[in-house]
Design an enzyme around this catalytic site. Sequence first.
Site, PDB file in Angstrom:
ATOM      1  N   CYS A  60      39.255  34.469  45.059  1.00 19.83           N
ATOM      2  CA  CYS A  60      40.037  35.536  43.657  1.00 19.83           C
ATOM      3  C   CYS A  60      41.372  34.321  44.287  1.00 19.83           C
ATOM      4  CB  CYS A  60      41.118  36.231  44.128  1.00 19.83           C
ATOM      5  SG  CYS A  60      41.649  36.854  43.230  1.00 19.83           S
ATOM      6  N   CYS A 106      37.356  44.229  37.298  1.00 17.15           N
ATOM      7  CA  CYS A 106      38.549  43.860  37.068  1.00 17.15           C
ATOM      8  C   CYS A 106      39.523  43.479  35.527  1.00 17.15           C
ATOM      9  CB  CYS A 106      38.861  42.704  38.052  1.00 17.15           C
ATOM     10  SG  CYS A 106      40.710  40.924  38.275  1.00 17.15           S
ATOM     11  N   CYS A 154      32.244  37.471  42.217  1.00 20.77           N
ATOM     12  CA  CYS A 154      33.153  38.714  42.375  1.00 20.77           C
ATOM     13  C   CYS A 154      32.277  39.727  42.354  1.00 20.77           C
ATOM     14  CB  CYS A 154      34.494  38.858  41.732  1.00 20.77           C
ATOM     15  SG  CYS A 154      35.270  40.259  42.591  1.00 20.77           S
ATOM     16  N   CYS A 201      35.903  33.642  39.722  1.00 17.66           N
ATOM     17  CA  CYS A 201      35.177  35.475  39.345  1.00 17.66           C
ATOM     18  C   CYS A 201      33.717  35.901  38.855  1.00 17.66           C
ATOM     19  CB  CYS A 201      36.053  35.319  37.362  1.00 17.66           C
ATOM     20  SG  CYS A 201      37.557  35.692  37.572  1.00 17.66           S
ATOM     21  N   LYS A 228      57.842  41.378  54.869  1.00 14.79           N
ATOM     22  CA  LYS A 228      56.458  40.599  55.116  1.00 14.79           C
ATOM     23  C   LYS A 228      56.250  40.436  56.427  1.00 14.79           C
ATOM     24  CE  LYS A 228      54.556  37.448  55.060  1.00 14.79           C
ATOM     25  NZ  LYS A 228      54.133  35.633  55.184  1.00 14.79           N
TER      26      LYS A 228
END
Length: 299
Positions: free
Chosen positions: A270, A286, A280, A277, A200
């Site tokens: 998130c 989702c 969002c 939610c 990463k």
Amino acid sequence: MLIAGGKMILRSTRTVSEINITRKAKRRRHLSVEVALEPDLTNPGEGPGHFLEETAETTKQEKETKWEPPQWLEQLENIREMRREKDAPVDVVGAAELAAKDSPSHVRRYQVLVSLMLSSQTKDHVTAGAMRRLQEHGLTIENILKTGEDTVAQLIYPVGFWKRKADFIKRTTGVLATAYAGDIPSTVEGLVALPGVGPKMAHLVMDIAWSTISGIGVDTHVHRIVNRLGWLPRETQKPEDTRKALEEWLPRSEWSDLNWLLVGFGQKVCLPVGPRCGQCLNKKTCPASLVRKRPHPHP
């Protein structure tokens, strides 16, 4: 040559047998060409015509069977819209913002690497504080080489695993001084060979420090969000597995922005626990949001 009835007739000096042999040879040549071009109808699996048809069909099947989530582009554009204000911690104190922009290029690259090493399992504002103290002390390869490990540990405290990271920074700095002439590696392979640097970090360093897209930087935010969105053929348990699965289908043109977009989205909307939610734009598509809104059966 004879002239009979006003017509000119060419008489061959060859015998009848010679003429028959020549005709048979021509027929053989003609037949050999036909065999080369036509597939064997008694065995449909043979012949160049079948090979070309099979290759085209295989390519078509590969395109048709390549997996991708059905609404990913719409969801990604919604996330871009939610990130338009650039008001998440990563936008102010993320790794790309912490390196001194007025430093020489090789110093800035070193500081990008150190900031990413510090950021692992650490809040952005804590990483920013540690970077500020290191920069005030003198965050160059030459100066860190002369600084004791205990001093480095005190300067970066309280980042996560601060004692181990002080050791990693000292050892990595030594490698950079001896093997890379005071700069950082310019390949993923070189970066992951450094103490304390994983895939990463390596891909993010390549992007931020070298402006080279080598892969997607998947941290805990990216790992969590793409699993919630259903952007993977199957749920993954490790960030590195998530990276590999994402790179199988996500267009390369989206790789660079994805970490920045999803980290900020994960910090503001998130969230790991108690995701917002209701705020969002992807709440209707989702899978994780739809599961949360599903009514519980009465006992």
